[in-house]
Motif scaffolding. Structure first.
Motif, PDB file in Angstrom:
ATOM      1  N   HIS A  22       0.843  -1.208   0.000  1.00  0.00           N
ATOM      2  CA  HIS A  22       0.000   0.000   0.000  1.00  0.00           C
ATOM      3  C   HIS A  22       0.876   1.256   0.000  1.00  0.00           C
ATOM      4  O   HIS A  22       0.635   2.202  -0.746  1.00  0.00           O
ATOM      5  CB  HIS A  22      -0.932  -0.005   1.222  1.00  0.00           C
ATOM      6  N   HIS A  51       3.941   7.058   4.914  1.00  0.00           N
ATOM      7  CA  HIS A  51       2.773   7.647   5.594  1.00  0.00           C
ATOM      8  C   HIS A  51       2.070   6.728   6.582  1.00  0.00           C
ATOM      9  O   HIS A  51       1.491   7.202   7.553  1.00  0.00           O
ATOM     10  CB  HIS A  51       1.786   8.233   4.568  1.00  0.00           C
ATOM     11  N   ASP A  52       2.123   5.429   6.360  1.00  0.00           N
ATOM     12  CA  ASP A  52       1.468   4.492   7.294  1.00  0.00           C
ATOM     13  C   ASP A  52       2.487   3.630   8.035  1.00  0.00           C
ATOM     14  O   ASP A  52       2.141   2.559   8.540  1.00  0.00           O
ATOM     15  CB  ASP A  52       0.491   3.580   6.533  1.00  0.00           C
ATOM     16  N   ASP A 109      -4.101   8.402  -1.248  1.00  0.00           N
ATOM     17  CA  ASP A 109      -4.036   7.337  -0.245  1.00  0.00           C
ATOM     18  C   ASP A 109      -5.058   6.222  -0.488  1.00  0.00           C
ATOM     19  O   ASP A 109      -4.715   5.127  -0.937  1.00  0.00           O
ATOM     20  CB  ASP A 109      -4.210   7.977   1.146  1.00  0.00           C
TER      21      ASP A 109
HETATM   22 FE   LIG Z   1      -2.540   4.852   3.680  1.00  0.00          FE
END
Ligand SMILES: [Fe+2]
Ligand SMILES: [Fe+2]
Length: 200
Positions: A22, A51-52, A109
């Motif tokens: 992802h 980002h994650d 996203d």
């Molecule tokens: Fe994400």
């Protein structure tokens, strides 16, 4: 911080192959936009890639990515990247989007999830042969990839369009852009046909 250092952070903190993919998908999309907007491709890529990164350690919207931000700063992550990451969950962090990167990151996203799911239901499991119209068809099926909040994607895309494109980036142009970006890394996403069942 270069891409290699960011990837090392991802590998240290994220064990789930799907979550890693992802972030690679969002990275491809933010890099795609940076190149076309004459922005810093490496910087924009870092935001997508990281980002994650703390989701497995902080799997709530209260903690993610608020508690991850100090870790990124310790690693020397550039502040615009940290800001963009904080601003992808304004409700949890109180940090509003302001820079173009912030708007791009949020707009890219969730939609990657719909694109990945669209590729995975095809027998070929090959993202490179997914036409935009297939993603569009799946979008309308509310039960399909139900975790992808269509309204949220629409809002984030509209904000990105208004802030960065003078309102001229339509939703389906945006989805097409993210699809194109992801096709460029189909192998890294393992969406290059290797997951197809052999037919005899
Ligand atoms: Fe994400
Ligand atoms: Fe997130």
């Amino acid at each position: 911080m270069d891409r290699e250092a960011a990837l090392a952070i991802v590998h240290e903190h994220v064990q789930s192959p799907n979550l890693r993919k992802h972030m690679l998908a969002v990275e491809a999309a933010t890099r795609w936009y940076a190149a076309r907007l004459d922005q810093d491709v490496e910087l924009w890529g870092l935001a997508g890639l990281l980002h994650d990164f703390d989701w497995e350690r902080h799997p709530t919207l209260e903690d993610h990515p608020a508690k991850g931000a100090p870790i990124l700063r310790q690693h020397g992550c550039p502040e615009p990247v940290v800001q963009a990451i904080l601003a992808h969950n304004t409700e949890g962090t109180g940090v509003e989007r302001s820079a173009p990167l912030d708007f791009a990151l949020l707009a890219c996203d969730e939609v990657t999830g719909l694109i990945t799911a669209t590729a995975l239901v095809r027998p070929s499991k090959d993202l490179r042969e997914v036409p935009l119209k297939s993603v569009r068809k799946r979008w309308k099926e509310k039960a399909f990839a139900a975790g992808v909040d269509r309204e949220h994607v629409e809002r984030a895309t509209r904000d990105f369009s208004e802030q960065v494109y003078g309102g001229r980036l339509a939703l389906w142009d945006h989805v097409g852009n993210v699809l194109e970006a992801m096709k460029g890394i189909a192998a890294e996403l393992e969406l290059d046909g290797r997951l197809a069942q052999p037919s005899d």
